[in-house]
Write an enzyme that holds these catalytic residues in place. Structure first.
Site, short mmCIF file in Angstrom:
data_model
loop_
_atom_site.label_atom_id
_atom_site.label_comp_id
_atom_site.label_asym_id
_atom_site.label_seq_id
_atom_site.Cartn_x
_atom_site.Cartn_y
_atom_site.Cartn_z
N SER A 1 55.57 42.58 26.67
CA SER A 1 56.89 42.87 27.24
C SER A 1 57.17 41.98 28.43
CB SER A 1 56.97 44.32 27.71
OG SER A 1 56.83 45.18 26.63
N HIS B 1 58.86 40.17 20.23
CA HIS B 1 58.94 41.39 21.05
C HIS B 1 59.83 42.44 20.40
CE1 HIS B 1 60.31 43.50 24.92
NE2 HIS B 1 59.11 43.92 24.62
N GLU C 1 63.08 40.20 20.07
CA GLU C 1 63.21 38.98 20.87
C GLU C 1 62.12 38.01 20.40
OE1 GLU C 1 64.89 40.43 25.20
OE2 GLU C 1 62.77 40.72 24.78
N ASN D 1 64.19 43.35 29.00
CA ASN D 1 63.48 43.99 30.11
C ASN D 1 63.90 43.44 31.45
OD1 ASN D 1 61.92 46.08 29.12
ND2 ASN D 1 60.42 44.67 28.28
P1 NAD Z 1 49.38 51.53 23.67
O1 NAD Z 1 48.52 51.82 24.85
O2 NAD Z 1 50.05 52.63 22.96
O3 NAD Z 1 48.52 50.72 22.59
C1 NAD Z 1 47.66 49.66 22.92
C2 NAD Z 1 46.52 49.68 21.93
O4 NAD Z 1 45.71 48.54 22.16
C3 NAD Z 1 45.62 50.89 22.08
O5 NAD Z 1 45.61 51.60 20.88
C4 NAD Z 1 44.26 50.31 22.40
O6 NAD Z 1 43.21 51.02 21.79
C5 NAD Z 1 44.41 48.92 21.82
N1 NAD Z 1 43.43 47.98 22.35
C6 NAD Z 1 42.77 48.00 23.51
N2 NAD Z 1 41.95 46.92 23.58
C7 NAD Z 1 42.11 46.21 22.45
C8 NAD Z 1 41.53 45.03 21.94
N3 NAD Z 1 40.62 44.34 22.62
N4 NAD Z 1 41.91 44.61 20.73
C9 NAD Z 1 42.84 45.30 20.02
N5 NAD Z 1 43.40 46.43 20.45
C10 NAD Z 1 43.06 46.88 21.65
O7 NAD Z 1 50.43 50.44 24.16
P2 NAD Z 1 51.84 50.06 23.51
O8 NAD Z 1 52.89 50.83 24.20
O9 NAD Z 1 51.72 50.14 22.03
O10 NAD Z 1 51.97 48.54 23.98
C11 NAD Z 1 51.31 47.51 23.31
C12 NAD Z 1 51.96 46.19 23.65
O11 NAD Z 1 53.34 46.23 23.27
C13 NAD Z 1 51.94 45.85 25.13
O12 NAD Z 1 51.78 44.46 25.27
C14 NAD Z 1 53.31 46.30 25.59
O13 NAD Z 1 53.75 45.59 26.73
C15 NAD Z 1 54.15 45.96 24.39
N6 NAD Z 1 55.39 46.72 24.24
C16 NAD Z 1 55.45 48.05 24.51
C17 NAD Z 1 56.65 48.74 24.32
C18 NAD Z 1 56.73 50.21 24.59
O14 NAD Z 1 57.85 50.72 24.77
N7 NAD Z 1 55.64 50.95 24.60
C19 NAD Z 1 57.78 48.07 23.87
C20 NAD Z 1 57.68 46.69 23.57
C21 NAD Z 1 56.48 46.04 23.77
#
Ligand code: NAD
Length: 517
Positions: free
Chosen positions: A114, A135, A147, A185
């Site tokens: 993000s 994204h 994005e 964002n």
């Molecule tokens: P989340 O915490 O729900 O999920 C992250 C996952 O990554 C977890 O399940 C964790 O076990 C896993 N993980 C940890 N270490 C790892 C590794 N070495 N290899 C593979 N997986 C691993 O987080 P999220 O909300 O799903 O966010 C994930 C990404 O998406 C981030 O970069 C975040 O910025 C981006 N994002 C989030 C949102 C949102 O609204 N939550 C929206 C757009 C983008």
């Protein structure tokens, strides 16, 4: 659904909220999916979620196209990998340097980050031309925007393939430069940042701010409900990351209230409590019973352009409208909506002298300090402020109280507002009230994004409407309100706070000049 040539299998790294959602979106579109996470319990949860939603959409047969794994090495057969692991730069750098070996070119490697630098992630690989950002927005299977982030090294072919992939998933791709927060964002920052300042400065409570933003601005969700939904930790993390990456841009400075919520562990819906408490019914502000519009008699409305739609509302309500009070028949109220700030002092003092003291003077204050305005009259106890810019929108009117205001006049003010078909929402004094302040800063942020080449104006508007469901794009808003007015609001904020955070973007000044000529 159309397939992108040569992409059959998509790898997804990280099976949390986003990884599971993206996997579901890919399965819906008939791709084979390999979903990886180091934690088996996370994979199990993701698998249950995916199965449930495929079944719900009567597409349960697609579940067999999903492979779950704890090992990154299992990504080898994929043509595109979308990484959605934790938002930590070191972790993403490590994952991409490993993926670089596991999935040789021409496989494409995309990150769903993000706020982190895609350029920095790409630099961890030997073939950075095949790395870009992809994204998605939460919930990924539902929200249409993607994005596609062009890092410094991303090749045009990589960007084109990811755009086509997004379309094949039924999404709308927008291409953005690799600058902190990309489009959505970044441009959305003031929505939260200004709302937090309004609460922190005691202008209104979180639920009243939400009410004004939703019902007065037409936003689907107010900033506090949205922060609770996103997760205060995620939102604060994005703010902090942008602040750091821009070397302290004041518009992105994290607010102590967010930090306090983090320390408290009140992260929003996911912990049962954030700004709202989800154990109880959500504390929506009480809305008084609406009386039918029935404005009989005279209403005074000054000349001026700062309350578009007010005169029409008054006519529709049945008032006799005039800018000159009739000494024989005092009006229900007097609205002062000066066109230019210089005219306000003489207008206010003239109405103050011309009207009996029981007639409330309701002064437009989106671009002026109410306490200063009250000092221009002999009877400050009958002066209250209102936001004229957004009175024509929605069904609420934001009214601003000064400590000097005579409470006995409140029923008369409420009656006048209600007869115009608006619900009165009272707030304390703060520069530019609620919506003018939030929306002017959104327009300003969008102008900065265009100025800095992140995307063009139309793309920025599209991204904000599709990515965060804004009722209209910030630059469409600028046009509707008038860039000159938006600039005046920003200059008022700047004059009051003397903070660089409110400096108007030069591009916005240019647009305002064009609008005036
Ligand atoms: P989340 O915490 O729900 O999920 C992250 C996952 O990554 C977890 O399940 C964790 O076990 C896993 N993980 C940890 N270490 C790892 C590794 N070495 N290899 C593979 N997986 C691993 O987080 P999220 O909300 O799903 O966010 C994930 C990404 O998406 C981030 O970069 C975040 O910025 C981006 N994002 C989030 C949102 C949102 O609204 N939550 C929206 C757009 C983008």
């Amino acid at each position: 659904m159309a397939d992108t040539p040569s992409i059959k299998t998509i790898g997804i790294v990280g099976a949390g909220t986003m990884g599971a959602g993206i996997a579901l979106a890919c399965l819906y579109a008939d791709y084979q999916v390999i979903l990886q996470d180091p934690f088996p319990e996370v994979l199990e949860k993701a698998s249950d979620y995916i199965k449930k939603f495929l079944d719900k959409k009567e597409q349960g047969g697609k579940f067999k196209h999903l492979t779950l794994t704890e090992k990154l090495e299992d990504m080898a057969p994929t043509q595109v990998v979308i990484e959605a692991a934790l938002e930590q730069l070191e972790l993403k750098v490590d994952v991409f340097s490993r993926l670089d070996e596991i999935c040789p070119p021409p496989a494409i490697l995309a990150t769903n980050t993000s706020t982190l630098s895609v350029t920095q992630v790409a630099a961890a690989t030997q073939h950075p031309g095949r790395v870009a950002g992809m994204h998605f927005f939460n919930p990924a299977p539902v929200l249409p925007l993607v994005e596609v982030v062009q890092a410094a090294q991303s090749s045009d072919e990589t960007i084109q393939t990811l755009k086509e992939l997004a379309e094949a998933l039924g999404k709308v791709p927008v291409v953005t430069g690799d600058t902190p927060g990309f489009i959505v964002n970044r441009v959305a920052r003031p929505f939260y940042a200004e709302a937090l300042r309004l609460l922190g400065e005691g202008v209104a409570s979180h639920n009243y701010i939400d009410m004004i933003v939703e019902r007065g601005g037409g936003f689907r969700m107010g900033p506090y409900k949205l922060m609770d939904l996103i997760g205060i930790d995620i939102n604060a993390g994005a703010m902090r990351s942008m602040y750091e990456q821009t070397h302290g841009e004041p518009r992105y400075r994290p607010h102590p209230l967010q930090m306090q919520k983090l320390q408290e562990g009140a992260l929003g819906r996911k912990t049962g409590r954030g700004f709202y408490d989800y154990a109880e019914a959500i504390d929506e502000p009480k809305v008084r019973e609406r009386k039918p519009a029935g404005g009989a008699g005279p209403l005074v409305i000054s000349e001026g352009s700062w309350a578009p739609g007010l005169e029409n509302l008054a006519y529709q309500a049945g008032y006799t409208v005039s800018s000159v009070p009739d000494p024989e028949e005092p009006p229900a109220a007097c609205f002062v909506v000066a066109g230019r700030a210089e005219e306000a002092p003489s207008l206010l003092s003239w109405y103050d002298q011309s009207l009996p003291p029981h007639v409330p003077i309701i002064a437009q204050c989106a671009d002026m300090a109410l306490s200063e305005m009250a000092a221009w009259v002999q009877h400050p106890e009958r002066v209250i402020g209102f936001d004229g810019l957004f009175l024509g929108n929605g069904d609420v009117a934001t009214l601003v109280l000064t400590p000097a205001f005579n409470d006995d006049l409140i029923p008369a003010v409420e009656l006048a507002i209600r007869s115009l078909g608006r619900e009165a929402v009272w707030i304390a004094e703060g520069p530019a009230a609620v919506l003018p302040r939030i929306v002017a800063q959104l327009v300003n942020e969008a102008a900065f994004a265009v100025l800095e080449g992140v995307a063009d104006a139309e793309t920025v508007d599209t991204a904000m409407k599709l990515g965060v469901n804004y009722p209209q794009g910030p630059l469409e808003w600028g046009l509707q309100l008038g860039y000159d007015k938006v600039l005046t609001v920003l200059e008022h904020l700047y004059a009051e706070y003397r903070e660089e955070r409110y400096r108007p973007c030069v591009l916005l000044r240019r647009w305002a000049r064009q609008a005036a000529s």
